[in-house]
Design a protein around this motif. Structure first.
Motif, short mmCIF file in Angstrom:
data_model
loop_
_atom_site.label_atom_id
_atom_site.label_comp_id
_atom_site.label_asym_id
_atom_site.label_seq_id
_atom_site.Cartn_x
_atom_site.Cartn_y
_atom_site.Cartn_z
N UNK A 149 -32.73 3.49 23.00
CA UNK A 149 -32.04 2.30 23.26
C UNK A 149 -32.99 1.95 24.78
N UNK A 150 -34.31 1.63 24.27
CA UNK A 150 -35.43 1.99 26.21
C UNK A 150 -35.89 0.62 26.16
N UNK A 151 -34.93 -0.57 26.86
CA UNK A 151 -34.90 -1.37 27.17
C UNK A 151 -36.59 -2.33 27.45
N UNK A 152 -36.64 -3.43 27.50
CA UNK A 152 -37.87 -3.71 27.78
C UNK A 152 -39.62 -3.73 27.25
N UNK A 153 -40.26 -4.50 27.24
CA UNK A 153 -41.40 -4.75 26.16
C UNK A 153 -42.61 -3.97 26.24
N UNK A 154 -42.57 -3.13 24.93
CA UNK A 154 -43.69 -1.89 24.59
C UNK A 154 -44.64 -2.12 25.74
N UNK A 155 -44.74 -3.63 26.00
CA UNK A 155 -46.21 -3.82 26.62
C UNK A 155 -46.31 -3.78 27.60
N UNK A 156 -45.17 -2.92 28.84
CA UNK A 156 -45.02 -2.84 30.10
C UNK A 156 -45.08 -0.96 30.01
N UNK A 157 -46.65 -0.99 31.12
CA UNK A 157 -46.68 0.40 31.32
C UNK A 157 -45.22 1.47 31.05
N UNK A 198 -29.06 -1.40 9.04
CA UNK A 198 -28.95 0.06 9.48
C UNK A 198 -27.83 0.72 8.89
N UNK A 199 -27.02 -0.16 8.08
CA UNK A 199 -26.42 1.11 6.79
C UNK A 199 -27.50 1.97 6.43
N UNK A 200 -28.20 1.90 5.79
CA UNK A 200 -28.92 3.10 5.15
C UNK A 200 -30.05 3.99 5.56
N UNK A 201 -29.75 3.43 7.28
CA UNK A 201 -30.87 4.48 8.05
C UNK A 201 -30.83 5.90 8.10
N UNK A 202 -31.17 6.81 7.76
CA UNK A 202 -30.84 8.47 8.16
C UNK A 202 -31.10 8.72 9.49
N UNK A 203 -30.74 7.49 10.34
CA UNK A 203 -30.89 8.22 12.15
C UNK A 203 -30.08 7.15 12.71
N UNK A 204 -29.33 6.60 11.97
CA UNK A 204 -28.37 6.08 12.46
C UNK A 204 -27.01 5.95 12.83
N UNK A 205 -26.81 7.84 13.06
CA UNK A 205 -25.71 8.48 13.30
C UNK A 205 -26.39 8.50 14.79
N UNK A 206 -27.88 8.81 15.02
CA UNK A 206 -28.14 8.75 16.49
C UNK A 206 -28.48 8.03 17.26
N UNK A 207 -27.84 6.77 16.61
CA UNK A 207 -28.98 6.02 17.34
C UNK A 207 -28.49 4.74 18.47
N UNK A 208 -28.85 4.98 19.38
CA UNK A 208 -27.52 4.35 20.36
C UNK A 208 -27.92 2.50 20.61
N UNK A 210 -27.94 1.14 17.39
CA UNK A 210 -26.78 0.80 16.29
C UNK A 210 -25.37 1.14 16.94
N UNK A 211 -25.02 2.12 18.11
CA UNK A 211 -23.80 2.48 18.48
C UNK A 211 -23.48 1.56 19.28
N UNK A 212 -24.70 0.63 19.54
CA UNK A 212 -23.73 -0.68 20.79
C UNK A 212 -23.62 -1.65 20.18
N UNK A 213 -24.13 -1.96 18.21
CA UNK A 213 -24.37 -3.01 17.47
C UNK A 213 -25.23 -3.44 18.44
N UNK A 214 -26.09 -3.34 18.88
CA UNK A 214 -27.21 -4.27 19.54
C UNK A 214 -28.95 -4.02 18.95
N UNK A 215 -28.99 -3.81 17.52
CA UNK A 215 -30.14 -3.62 17.29
C UNK A 215 -31.41 -3.99 17.31
N UNK A 216 -30.67 -5.64 17.41
CA UNK A 216 -32.09 -6.34 17.39
C UNK A 216 -32.15 -6.94 18.89
#
Length: 354
Positions: A149-157, A198-208, A210-216
């Motif tokens: 759950x890293x906020x912001x655009x990855x182009x920012x340092x 997300x339903x088939x993702x092996x990392x969903x159990x620890x994905x922040x 996914x837990x917040x239903x905010x993947x996009x």
């Protein structure tokens, strides 16, 4: 393996990952490097036929270093971002002259080569030399931004540094070749931009996310900036033998080093084009036919292209030189041509679809 993130990802890769891509065969640093450069901002399905043709023509770093630049650009034509191809050859020449034709198995030395940044160097180390090295391409950024759950655009340092820290923390010491392919595959196949699986993702159990239903929501989008609009006339000057006049563009800038059509001031009216060609090129022109215009989008502006077919009289023909050639269309297609120019020369009716 202590990090369950990496272990779950590797378990998923063993069942679902891509293990037979062309650059996985006869794997070496040269083949991995070319694939990594081609895959920058380009999808695997698009890259594969270009990669196979490129490898058939330039099977080694020596073959690429010694090839005519027009040949290299010709095999890149259609992939876009042509600075990649020019840097590819410059790097090949540097590998030959400075490293005896062997790619260095060292992060800093790889990054010293044109067109190779931190993530690309790491991919070469991991994929070709099986060294522990941390990658962070576009797919990996998306996976990590959502998982943490890293906020912001990855182009920012600030955001990019956070993603690098997460990438480093998850990179294992074992099976690093498989791990780097696995996390790229997960981003390309499951954790996709608009419809993450997300339903088939092996990392969903620890994905922040996914837990917040905010993947996009992640990663954040680049701040929108309105692209300027430009326009130009592009003239297809054709002599009675059916040859067309092409001009080589400057090495730097848009379509640098590629062959293109002569351009005229967009302020000209259609009935002024023949006279303008005569003035600027020393040609005697007639029979102007205006073709369907279209818009081509670059990374930082839109270009409205207005094509015109013009017959050129042979007695005033411009002579060939290093930057200007009269060529039959099939000869022209062997050169490095921007995709819109290639389409104009082969199927002008399709330009409206570009």
């Amino acid at each position: 393996m202590s990090d369950s993130f990496a272990q779950r990802l590797l378990d998923w890769y063993d069942r679902h990952g891509r293990k037979a891509l062309p650059w996985h065969h006869d794997r070496n640093a040269y083949r991995v490097w070319v694939s990594e450069i081609m895959l920058q901002q380009t999808q695997v399905a698009t890259v594969i036929p270009y990669y196979e043709a490129f490898m058939a023509r330039f099977p080694s770093v020596h073959a690429l270093a010694e090839a005519p630049v027009d040949d290299v650009l010709g095999h890149w034509s259609g992939l876009g971002y042509y600075a990649r191809a020019r840097n590819l050859q410059k790097a090949a020449q540097q590998v030959v002259t400075e490293f005896g034709g062997d790619f260095p198995a060292d992060q800093a030395q790889l990054e010293s080569l044109p067109g190779i940044g931190r993530s690309t160097a790491a991919a070469i180390l991991a994929q070709a030399f099986q060294q522990r090295a941390t990658i962070l391409d576009g797919n990996v950024k998306r996976v990590l931004a959502r998982h943490h759950a890293v906020d912001g655009w990855p182009g920012q340092t600030r955001v990019l540094n956070q993603l690098w820290d997460h990438a480093e923390s998850h990179t294992p010491t074992e099976r690093v070749r498989d791990y780097t392919q696995a996390i790229m595959d997960l981003g390309a196949m499951v954790c996709t931009r608009s419809r993450p699986g997300c339903d088939t993702c092996p990392l969903s159990s620890s994905c922040a996310a996914y837990a917040a239903d905010e993947a996009t929501r992640y990663p954040g989008s680049k701040p929108k900036k309105e692209k300027p609009e430009k326009s130009t006339w592009m003239v297809i000057l054709e002599d009675p033998d059916g040859r067309v006049l092409l001009e080589k563009r400057p090495a730097s800038g848009i379509w640098g080093g590629l062959w293109s059509l002569p351009e005229l001031d967009p302020a000209l009216e259609s009935d002024e084009l023949a006279e303008a060609c005569e003035r600027s090129l020393g040609l005697s022109c007639q029979d102007v036919t205006i073709q369907a215009g279209f818009r081509h989008t670059f990374s930082h502006y839109h270009l409205h292209i207005r094509p015109a077919l013009i017959a050129a009289r042979p007695q005033a023909r411009v002579a060939d030189d290093n930057d200007r050639r009269w060529l039959y269309r099939d000869e022209a297609l062997a050169l490095g041509l921007p995709a819109p120019i290639r389409t104009l020369l082969t199927d002008p009716g399709q330009t409206a679809l570009l």
